[in-house]
Design an enzyme around this catalytic site. Structure first.
Site, mmCIF file in Angstrom:
data_model
loop_
_atom_site.group_PDB
_atom_site.id
_atom_site.type_symbol
_atom_site.label_atom_id
_atom_site.label_comp_id
_atom_site.label_asym_id
_atom_site.label_seq_id
_atom_site.Cartn_x
_atom_site.Cartn_y
_atom_site.Cartn_z
ATOM 1 N N GLU A 94 -7.579 1.272 -2.555
ATOM 2 C CA GLU A 94 -6.150 1.383 -2.833
ATOM 3 C C GLU A 94 -5.559 0.032 -3.212
ATOM 4 O O GLU A 94 -4.483 -0.034 -3.812
ATOM 5 C CB GLU A 94 -5.423 1.950 -1.607
ATOM 6 C CG GLU A 94 -3.978 2.299 -1.855
ATOM 7 C CD GLU A 94 -3.375 3.118 -0.731
ATOM 8 O OE1 GLU A 94 -2.141 3.124 -0.606
ATOM 9 O OE2 GLU A 94 -4.148 3.772 0.019
ATOM 10 N N HIS A 152 -12.712 11.280 2.410
ATOM 11 C CA HIS A 152 -12.609 9.897 2.871
ATOM 12 C C HIS A 152 -12.427 9.722 4.372
ATOM 13 O O HIS A 152 -13.047 8.842 4.967
ATOM 14 C CB HIS A 152 -11.446 9.233 2.133
ATOM 15 C CG HIS A 152 -11.255 7.786 2.425
ATOM 16 N ND1 HIS A 152 -12.248 6.840 2.267
ATOM 17 C CD2 HIS A 152 -10.166 7.095 2.874
ATOM 18 C CE1 HIS A 152 -11.784 5.643 2.573
ATOM 19 N NE2 HIS A 152 -10.539 5.770 2.974
ATOM 20 N N GLN A 158 -8.582 13.738 4.860
ATOM 21 C CA GLN A 158 -7.988 12.988 3.758
ATOM 22 C C GLN A 158 -8.986 12.831 2.610
ATOM 23 O O GLN A 158 -10.126 12.410 2.822
ATOM 24 C CB GLN A 158 -7.571 11.601 4.231
ATOM 25 C CG GLN A 158 -6.913 10.768 3.146
ATOM 26 C CD GLN A 158 -6.348 9.470 3.689
ATOM 27 O OE1 GLN A 158 -7.090 8.513 3.911
ATOM 28 N NE2 GLN A 158 -5.050 9.434 3.930
ATOM 29 N N PHE A 190 0.852 -1.180 0.000
ATOM 30 C CA PHE A 190 0.000 0.000 0.000
ATOM 31 C C PHE A 190 0.890 1.233 0.000
ATOM 32 O O PHE A 190 2.070 1.163 0.312
ATOM 33 C CB PHE A 190 -0.921 -0.002 1.229
ATOM 34 C CG PHE A 190 -2.333 -0.470 0.948
ATOM 35 C CD1 PHE A 190 -2.593 -1.440 -0.006
ATOM 36 C CD2 PHE A 190 -3.404 0.046 1.650
ATOM 37 C CE1 PHE A 190 -3.889 -1.874 -0.258
ATOM 38 C CE2 PHE A 190 -4.700 -0.373 1.410
ATOM 39 C CZ PHE A 190 -4.942 -1.339 0.451
ATOM 40 N N HIS A 236 -9.427 10.668 -0.549
ATOM 41 C CA HIS A 236 -8.921 9.458 -1.195
ATOM 42 C C HIS A 236 -8.767 9.742 -2.681
ATOM 43 O O HIS A 236 -9.639 10.344 -3.303
ATOM 44 C CB HIS A 236 -9.897 8.303 -0.974
ATOM 45 C CG HIS A 236 -9.316 6.951 -1.262
ATOM 46 N ND1 HIS A 236 -9.049 6.516 -2.539
ATOM 47 C CD2 HIS A 236 -8.946 5.938 -0.439
ATOM 48 C CE1 HIS A 236 -8.547 5.297 -2.483
ATOM 49 N NE2 HIS A 236 -8.468 4.927 -1.224
ATOM 50 N N ARG A 269 -1.450 9.004 0.097
ATOM 51 C CA ARG A 269 -2.737 9.405 -0.462
ATOM 52 C C ARG A 269 -2.843 10.901 -0.698
ATOM 53 O O ARG A 269 -3.486 11.334 -1.659
ATOM 54 C CB ARG A 269 -3.866 8.938 0.465
ATOM 55 C CG ARG A 269 -4.071 7.436 0.419
ATOM 56 C CD ARG A 269 -5.161 6.994 1.363
ATOM 57 N NE ARG A 269 -5.449 5.570 1.191
ATOM 58 C CZ ARG A 269 -6.332 4.900 1.924
ATOM 59 N NH1 ARG A 269 -7.014 5.530 2.873
ATOM 60 N NH2 ARG A 269 -6.543 3.619 1.720
ATOM 61 N N ARG A 283 -3.260 9.748 6.595
ATOM 62 C CA ARG A 283 -3.348 8.348 7.027
ATOM 63 C C ARG A 283 -2.850 7.422 5.931
ATOM 64 O O ARG A 283 -3.231 7.569 4.764
ATOM 65 C CB ARG A 283 -4.792 7.985 7.374
ATOM 66 C CG ARG A 283 -4.960 6.529 7.798
ATOM 67 C CD ARG A 283 -6.394 6.254 8.205
ATOM 68 N NE ARG A 283 -7.328 6.321 7.101
ATOM 69 C CZ ARG A 283 -7.554 5.343 6.230
ATOM 70 N NH1 ARG A 283 -6.870 4.207 6.300
ATOM 71 N NH2 ARG A 283 -8.450 5.486 5.271
ATOM 72 N N LEU A 329 -15.911 4.412 -2.976
ATOM 73 C CA LEU A 329 -14.498 4.074 -2.895
ATOM 74 C C LEU A 329 -14.058 3.064 -3.947
ATOM 75 O O LEU A 329 -14.698 2.045 -4.161
ATOM 76 C CB LEU A 329 -14.200 3.498 -1.504
ATOM 77 C CG LEU A 329 -12.736 3.120 -1.238
ATOM 78 C CD1 LEU A 329 -11.852 4.347 -1.269
ATOM 79 C CD2 LEU A 329 -12.622 2.402 0.107
#
Length: 540
Positions: free
Chosen positions: A249, A344, A230, A118, A232, A280, A378, A246
């Site tokens: 990721e 997000h 955040q 990730f 996304h 991100r 995050r 969503l």
């Protein structure tokens, strides 16, 4: 208006996502526990929607120190170091709890848990169950919860905390019919999730309206870094009713690439080393920049392409994404997805210590409603781990709280009843106000911010807070309370964004020249605390 029921317990847990259920499981071994949820417990919230994975050091080639370093660097060193130590050290044990309780994660041929890469991580440490990791976790947690004596109250929305001599002693709640419930407890755990529903385009479930932030703030708890929202990088852009949904990721973790309308793999301009697996905040700004500068797709996004991967890999490792886009008429095995940034996660929240104690006695917090773990950005995969690590800690800490003689706060109940009855004579329906909040926040407090737009947004929110919300009948009380919470949460975000006159992590001010430099002062940051009594800036 009469009280429907008064419910007493040793621990009250508000919220039924991964953190709340884990807290209730733990608290139940210390005394009576009540779990309340706006939705059917286990069916709502964001944990069950989480697709990507759970970060934990499970491979001897990986280290806790590396996980800690990745999390701090990804969070622009705004993170609370003590909380990050707890997260990284205990995530493997909490993963083992899930496995022991029956969770089924993907495994290798040698029967070790599969881990995928990730963004922002130096090692592929994200454990997963296809792209339905959160669902697998919630199924497991709900089965475990069923074997505890926890009393579950479905479809009751908490709308305010109760206080006695500066201590939280429970909460007030409403059911779908508008009937009032009083919950009294020696210790209360807020696990209400996030609040990015205050934005027009969001991945959050309908319950992500910022209730916990607002309730904690009104009660006098400290909140930190609420400006750190955040976005996304990859949310669906069409059809209209799927905007923001969503696109995990995990798609990029499995090798998906981002391209603009010219076919350019544009991340080479923004992070040529990490490319699509940059953090991100970087990827979201890159996507937004490509769109704003005219290199976007027909529906106002960018392309996310996995067509170079074997069809079997997509079918086995990204089954939810495959099914989701087939419903949109797109076969991701043969054609790219059209995506754009979407609100997000809120990295800020109630200030907690490693035992999840907030600054208010009797009140604990865990999950997204708590701030400090993720700093200014995050890392994907850290949130699911956070729910289990801090959910357990919050439940244990609340459970160990001393038993007290909690009395019914008649004055607070009378005040709440007055507020609810005034909704009947209100003038503006909450849905109209919610829509205005979402539109002005998307326009004025989004990925790129400036003082002029933030001040205009603040003024607009202040005006909305003065409107008299209307409930056609008592069943509309919940919507009015939720709208009130959304306005309060939005105002906290905007206030924090005005105060932080630097670009840091997910917070970008286009009108300031001060850019935070993580090379010169990695641990010398300024965080911002907000209470109803005022706002402070503190260094550490």
């Amino acid at each position: 208006m009469q009280i429907q029921e008064i419910i007493r317990s040793h621990v009250l847990v508000i919220g039924s996502g991964g953190a709340g259920v884990r807290a209730a499981i733990e608290a139940s071994s210390h005394g009576t526990c009540v779990l309340i949820s706006r939705t059917i417990v286990g069916k709502g919230g964001c944990t069950i929607m989480a697709e990507g994975g759970y970060n934990a050091v499970m491979n001897e080639a990986d280290t806790i120190a590396d996980h800690f370093a990745d999390t701090m660097k990804g969070g622009a060193y705004l993170n609370d170091q003590d909380l990050v130590h707890v997260l990284t050290e205990e995530a493997p044990d909490r993963m083992q709890d899930l496995i022991t309780w029956g969770a089924v994660f993907d495994v290798t041929d040698s029967c070790t848990i599969c881990q995928r890469p990730f963004g922002g991580q130096c090692f592929p440490r994200t454990c997963y169950a296809g792209d339905r990791t959160g669902h697998e976790m919630m199924v497991t947690l709900m089965e475990r919860l069923a074997h505890t004596p926890v009393r579950i109250c479905h479809e009751i929305a908490a709308f305010d905390l109760l206080l006695s001599d500066g201590r939280v002693t429970g909460a007030l709640g409403l059911d779908r019919s508008g009937r009032l419930y009083v919950f009294l407890a020696d210790a209360t755990v807020l696990a209400t999730g996030g609040g990015t529903r205050v934005y027009d385009i969001s991945t959050n479930s309908t319950s992500g309206t910022g209730d916990g932030y607002a309730m904690g703030w009104r009660a006098g708890a400290e909140l930190i870094d609420m400006e750190q929202v955040q976005f996304h990088p990859t949310g669906a852009v069409y059809p209209w009713d799927a905007r923001g949904r969503l696109v995990t990721e995990a798609v990029r973790g499995e090798g998906g690439v981002l391209k603009n309308s010219r076919g350019e793999r544009f991340m080479s301009r923004y992070d040529p080393v990490r490319m699509e697996l940059s953090t991100r905040d970087v990827v979201a700004r890159a996507c937004a920049t490509e769109i704003m500068e005219g290199r976007g797709t027909p529906h106002g996004g960018v392309w996310l392409d996995v067509t170079h991967l074997p069809a079997r890999t997509i079918e086995e490792r990204l089954p939810v994404m495959l099914e989701q886009f087939l419903k949109y008429g797109v076969d991701i095995r043969t054609e790219p997805m059209e995506v754009a940034p979407t609100a997000h996660h809120i990295m800020g929240g109630l200030r907690i210590n490693p035992d999840c104690q907030t600054t208010l006695p009797g009140l604990f917090a865990c999950g997204e409603v708590a701030g400090g773990v993720h700093g200014a950005n995050r890392l994907g995969g850290n949130a699911l781990a956070e729910t289990q690590v801090f959910g357990r800690r919050a439940g244990a800490s609340a459970g160990k709280s001393p038993k007290r003689d909690v009395t019914i706060p008649d004055d607070q109940i009378a005040s709440a009843i007055t507020m609810l009855q005034e909704f009947i004579s209100g003038t503006v329906l909450p849905d109209q106000v919610k829509r205005e909040v979402q539109q002005i926040m998307w326009k004025g407090a989004g990925i790129f911010r400036n003082r002029t737009a933030l001040l205009e947004t603040k003024d607009a929110l202040d005006a909305l807070s003065r409107k008299r919300l209307k409930a056609v009948d008592p069943s509309g009380f919940i919507d009015c309370c939720t709208t009130r919470n959304m306005i309060d949460t939005a105002r906290l975000i905007v206030t924090g964004a005005l105060l932080r006159e630097e670009c840091r992590g997910a917070h970008v001010r286009t009108d300031v020249t001060q850019d935070w430099d993580n090379q010169s002062s990695p641990f010398g940051h300024t965080f911002q605390t907000m209470t109803k009594a005022g706002i402070e800036r503190r260094g550490s």
